[in-house]
Design an enzyme around this catalytic site. Structure first.
Site, PDB file in Angstrom:
ATOM      1  N   GLY A  14       0.819  -1.129   0.327  1.00  0.00           N
ATOM      2  CA  GLY A  14      -0.479  -0.051   0.226  1.00  0.00           C
ATOM      3  C   GLY A  14       1.117   1.655  -0.457  1.00  0.00           C
ATOM      4  O   GLY A  14       0.509   2.560   0.678  1.00  0.00           O
ATOM      5  N   ARG A  16       1.594   3.477  -2.251  1.00  0.00           N
ATOM      6  CA  ARG A  16       0.977   4.669  -2.791  1.00  0.00           C
ATOM      7  C   ARG A  16      -0.281   6.106  -1.954  1.00  0.00           C
ATOM      8  O   ARG A  16      -0.637   6.444  -2.399  1.00  0.00           O
ATOM      9  CB  ARG A  16       0.528   4.155  -4.309  1.00  0.00           C
ATOM     10  CG  ARG A  16       1.422   3.751  -5.508  1.00  0.00           C
ATOM     11  CD  ARG A  16       1.491   4.680  -6.460  1.00  0.00           C
ATOM     12  NE  ARG A  16       1.995   4.580  -7.476  1.00  0.00           N
ATOM     13  CZ  ARG A  16       1.776   4.599  -8.575  1.00  0.00           C
ATOM     14  NH1 ARG A  16       0.377   4.369  -8.856  1.00  0.00           N
ATOM     15  NH2 ARG A  16       2.403   4.311  -9.563  1.00  0.00           N
ATOM     16  N   GLY A  17      -0.481   4.881  -0.834  1.00  0.00           N
ATOM     17  CA  GLY A  17      -1.518   5.713   0.018  1.00  0.00           C
ATOM     18  C   GLY A  17      -0.866   6.217   1.004  1.00  0.00           C
ATOM     19  O   GLY A  17       0.298   6.462   0.952  1.00  0.00           O
ATOM     20  N   LEU A  18      -1.591   7.076   1.667  1.00  0.00           N
ATOM     21  CA  LEU A  18      -1.183   8.434   2.875  1.00  0.00           C
ATOM     22  C   LEU A  18      -0.122   7.520   3.615  1.00  0.00           C
ATOM     23  O   LEU A  18       1.195   7.770   3.703  1.00  0.00           O
ATOM     24  CB  LEU A  18      -2.639   8.790   3.480  1.00  0.00           C
ATOM     25  CG  LEU A  18      -2.490   9.611   3.935  1.00  0.00           C
ATOM     26  CD1 LEU A  18      -1.906  10.658   3.669  1.00  0.00           C
ATOM     27  CD2 LEU A  18      -3.903  10.370   4.971  1.00  0.00           C
ATOM     28  N   TYR A 140     -15.275  -2.720   8.811  1.00  0.00           N
ATOM     29  CA  TYR A 140     -14.057  -2.300   8.765  1.00  0.00           C
ATOM     30  C   TYR A 140     -13.181  -2.955   9.793  1.00  0.00           C
ATOM     31  O   TYR A 140     -12.296  -3.645  10.149  1.00  0.00           O
ATOM     32  CB  TYR A 140     -14.235  -0.358   8.756  1.00  0.00           C
ATOM     33  CG  TYR A 140     -12.480   0.135   8.572  1.00  0.00           C
ATOM     34  CD1 TYR A 140     -12.035  -0.312   7.382  1.00  0.00           C
ATOM     35  CD2 TYR A 140     -11.874   0.057   9.757  1.00  0.00           C
ATOM     36  CE1 TYR A 140     -10.572  -0.196   7.016  1.00  0.00           C
ATOM     37  CE2 TYR A 140     -10.889   0.860   9.568  1.00  0.00           C
ATOM     38  CZ  TYR A 140      -9.971   0.759   8.083  1.00  0.00           C
ATOM     39  OH  TYR A 140      -8.499   1.337   8.576  1.00  0.00           O
ATOM     40  N   ASN A 169      -6.685   8.980  14.125  1.00  0.00           N
ATOM     41  CA  ASN A 169      -7.565   9.300  12.642  1.00  0.00           C
ATOM     42  C   ASN A 169      -6.015  10.323  12.015  1.00  0.00           C
ATOM     43  O   ASN A 169      -5.721  10.618  13.042  1.00  0.00           O
ATOM     44  CB  ASN A 169      -8.753  10.140  12.963  1.00  0.00           C
ATOM     45  CG  ASN A 169     -10.212   9.312  12.853  1.00  0.00           C
ATOM     46  OD1 ASN A 169      -9.638   8.971  14.131  1.00  0.00           O
ATOM     47  ND2 ASN A 169     -10.263  10.676  12.987  1.00  0.00           N
ATOM     48  N   ARG A 212     -11.963  13.471  18.191  1.00  0.00           N
ATOM     49  CA  ARG A 212     -11.167  12.917  17.273  1.00  0.00           C
ATOM     50  C   ARG A 212      -9.656  13.857  17.993  1.00  0.00           C
ATOM     51  O   ARG A 212      -9.812  15.080  17.933  1.00  0.00           O
ATOM     52  CB  ARG A 212     -11.359  12.877  16.258  1.00  0.00           C
ATOM     53  CG  ARG A 212     -12.375  12.223  15.741  1.00  0.00           C
ATOM     54  CD  ARG A 212     -13.001  11.103  15.826  1.00  0.00           C
ATOM     55  NE  ARG A 212     -14.322  10.810  15.324  1.00  0.00           N
ATOM     56  CZ  ARG A 212     -15.043  10.472  16.563  1.00  0.00           C
ATOM     57  NH1 ARG A 212     -15.320  10.477  17.268  1.00  0.00           N
ATOM     58  NH2 ARG A 212     -16.134   9.759  15.497  1.00  0.00           N
ATOM     59  N   ASP A 279     -22.983  11.294  14.065  1.00  0.00           N
ATOM     60  CA  ASP A 279     -21.389  11.178  14.613  1.00  0.00           C
ATOM     61  C   ASP A 279     -20.793  10.395  14.485  1.00  0.00           C
ATOM     62  O   ASP A 279     -19.518  10.721  14.537  1.00  0.00           O
ATOM     63  CB  ASP A 279     -21.966  11.686  16.308  1.00  0.00           C
ATOM     64  CG  ASP A 279     -22.622  13.555  16.169  1.00  0.00           C
ATOM     65  OD1 ASP A 279     -22.526  13.714  14.919  1.00  0.00           O
ATOM     66  OD2 ASP A 279     -23.173  13.185  17.110  1.00  0.00           O
TER      67      ASP A 279
HETATM   68  O1  GFB Z   1     -13.331  11.794  10.248  1.00  0.00           O
HETATM   69  P1  GFB Z   1     -14.533  10.926  10.206  1.00  0.00           P
HETATM   70  O2  GFB Z   1     -15.228  10.604   8.827  1.00  0.00           O
HETATM   71  O3  GFB Z   1     -14.763   9.234  10.463  1.00  0.00           O
HETATM   72  O4  GFB Z   1     -15.427  12.010  10.843  1.00  0.00           O
HETATM   73  P2  GFB Z   1     -14.219   8.915  12.733  1.00  0.00           P
HETATM   74  C1  GFB Z   1     -15.287  12.320  11.923  1.00  0.00           C
HETATM   75  C2  GFB Z   1     -16.593  13.176  12.620  1.00  0.00           C
HETATM   76  O5  GFB Z   1     -16.237  14.138  11.588  1.00  0.00           O
HETATM   77  C3  GFB Z   1     -17.926  12.781  12.651  1.00  0.00           C
HETATM   78  C4  GFB Z   1     -17.817  14.877  11.726  1.00  0.00           C
HETATM   79  O6  GFB Z   1     -18.365  12.724  13.373  1.00  0.00           O
HETATM   80  C5  GFB Z   1     -18.601  12.911  11.032  1.00  0.00           C
HETATM   81  O7  GFB Z   1     -19.907  13.046  11.531  1.00  0.00           O
HETATM   82  N1  GFB Z   1     -17.650  15.261  10.240  1.00  0.00           N
HETATM   83  C6  GFB Z   1     -17.923  16.982  10.013  1.00  0.00           C
HETATM   84  C7  GFB Z   1     -17.435  15.025   8.969  1.00  0.00           C
HETATM   85  N2  GFB Z   1     -18.168  16.993   9.132  1.00  0.00           N
HETATM   86  C8  GFB Z   1     -17.802  16.482   8.161  1.00  0.00           C
HETATM   87  C9  GFB Z   1     -16.932  15.623   7.261  1.00  0.00           C
HETATM   88  O8  GFB Z   1     -17.371  16.891   6.394  1.00  0.00           O
HETATM   89  N3  GFB Z   1     -16.827  14.728   6.370  1.00  0.00           N
HETATM   90  C10 GFB Z   1     -16.956  13.471   7.565  1.00  0.00           C
HETATM   91  N4  GFB Z   1     -16.280  12.682   7.084  1.00  0.00           N
HETATM   92  N5  GFB Z   1     -16.871  13.880   8.854  1.00  0.00           N
HETATM   93  C11 GFB Z   1     -13.626   6.733  10.376  1.00  0.00           C
HETATM   94  C12 GFB Z   1     -13.939   5.412  10.878  1.00  0.00           C
HETATM   95  O9  GFB Z   1     -14.291   7.380  11.739  1.00  0.00           O
HETATM   96  O10 GFB Z   1     -12.664   7.048  11.008  1.00  0.00           O
HETATM   97  C13 GFB Z   1     -13.224   4.738   9.924  1.00  0.00           C
HETATM   98  O11 GFB Z   1     -15.654   5.203   9.527  1.00  0.00           O
HETATM   99  C14 GFB Z   1     -11.631   4.900  10.744  1.00  0.00           C
HETATM  100  O12 GFB Z   1     -12.879   3.417  10.418  1.00  0.00           O
HETATM  101  C15 GFB Z   1     -10.906   5.872  10.539  1.00  0.00           C
HETATM  102  O13 GFB Z   1     -11.528   4.454  12.439  1.00  0.00           O
HETATM  103  C16 GFB Z   1     -10.036   6.791  10.947  1.00  0.00           C
HETATM  104  O14 GFB Z   1     -13.367   9.264  13.514  1.00  0.00           O
HETATM  105  O15 GFB Z   1     -16.189   9.168  12.261  1.00  0.00           O
END
Ligand code: GFB
Length: 318
Positions: A14, A16-18, A140, A169, A212, A279
């Site tokens: 992987g 090429r990924g982040l 996942y 994250n 987070r 959320d």
């Molecule tokens: O980063 P995120 O998508 O992943 O979202 P998770 C974190 C929080 O940010 C959530 C809010 O509460 C979202 O509702 N949020 C606010 C947003 N605005 C936005 C937006 O525009 N885009 C996104 N994406 N979120 C993932 C997991 O969870 O994190 C994976 O689904 C993995 O499995 C990854 O663990 C690191 O932290 O919630």
């Protein structure tokens, strides 16, 4: 056995990924040149026979499993079969193939979403499998838990030196900025950047209250190389079960993150919340006692990391 000699080879699955690209940068910076890298076109990691043939030919000394199907909260929630199946395939091919090929140490990258949704904070490695998962990313998480357990099982049954790191994250240059599939940090950089010219309010998903922890990709990569280089005694003294969280030790709310990004981007827009969007888990701050006990510390603070990521995003826009 640990990575000590620049003649030893490392397969970064992987690359090429982040995360994988960060690991390649970190290994090169530390003087390791024998890197084994395959693009998806050259080696499909979901193809078991192809992965076996690759291992037979290359016989890497070390492996970092940074290959995975990843995405933000919405992608996880809407593509459950893809997230479960693709990740199970990739990791079972890459981890078991490494065992058959006699790899000296393998680092598998899990995720902090493998811990129970309502586990006490900060999340200690021992909380794994002590409660129900967050529903949006359970698919996942189940795949990643299987990968962690496969490493543990191989270690237990065959005495191999395969360990798992659980990154919080992460973000950085090379991130995915697609608004549907990305994680929150790149999504907000893009949203604030685009809103600067339109003047429109910026809409965040959820309530803004979840917390987070964010780790800059080069910090995570450095921590992975540090673990590869740690002698076996020290590694298993700190992490007897072979699990090591990777994080920075502090978190902030999504609303606070939005204010920070708004400042770095130089935007002045108001913020609205779309509470029809999930959320996710309320908080997932990792306990970094083990990683810090190995002598590693992060280097890039959040504001600096966001600045570097925003600069990269602007470069891509041209
Ligand atoms: O980063 P995120 O998508 O992943 O979202 P998770 C974190 C929080 O940010 C959530 C809010 O509460 C979202 O509702 N949020 C606010 C947003 N605005 C936005 C937006 O525009 N885009 C996104 N994406 N979120 C993932 C997991 O969870 O994190 C994976 O689904 C993995 O499995 C990854 O663990 C690191 O932290 O919630």
């Amino acid at each position: 056995m640990h990575l000590s000699d620049s003649n030893q080879s490392v397969f970064v699955a992987g690359h090429r990924g982040l995360v994988g690209s960060g690991v390649v940068r970190a290994l090169r910076a530390a003087g390791y040149e024998r890197l084994i890298l395959r693009t998806r076109d050259e080696l499909d990691l979901t193809d078991g026979a192809a992965v076996r043939a690759f291992y037979e030919q290359e016989k890497p000394d070390f492996v970092v499993v940074a290959a995975a199907k990843v995405g933000g909260i919405l992608a996880n929630d809407t593509l459950p079969a893809d997230f479960l199946h693709t990740n199970l395939e990739i990791q079972s091919n890459v981890i078991h193939g490494a065992f058959e090929a006699g790899v000296k140490r393998l680092v598998f990258l899990g995720s902090t979403c493998i811990y129970p949704k309502l586990a006490p904070q900060p999340l200690k490695e021992e909380y794994l499998l002590t409660g129900p998962l967050e529903p949006t990313n359970q698919w996942y998480a189940i795949a990643k838990i299987a990968g962690v357990k496969l490493c543990e099982a191989l270690r237990r049954q065959h005495g191999v030196d395969f360990v798992s790191m659980m990154p919080t994250n992460m973000y950085g240059p090379g991130d995915n900025f697609d608004l549907q599939s990305s994680h929150v940090l790149p999504a907000l950089i893009r949203k604030f950047h685009e809103a600067k010219s339109s003047g429109d309010p910026v809409t965040l998903w959820g309530t803004g209250t979840p917390k987070r922890e964010f780790m800059y990709v080069d910090d995570l990569a450095a921590s992975i190389v540090h673990v590869l280089q740690t002698p076996e005694d020290a590694l298993f003294e700190a992490a007897p079960d072979g699990l090591i969280n990777a994080g920075v030790g502090h978190d902030l709310s999504i609303a606070e993150l939005a204010e920070t990004i708004k400042r770095v981007v130089g935007a002045d827009n108001s913020i609205e919340y779309d509470t029809d969007k999930p959320d996710g888990t309320p908080r997932k701050l990792v306990d970094v006692t083990r990683l810090f006990a190995l002598g590693w510390r992060p280097d890039v603070d959040l504001e600096e990391g966001i600045r570097r990521t925003y600069d990269w995003y602007l470069e891509q826009l041209g």
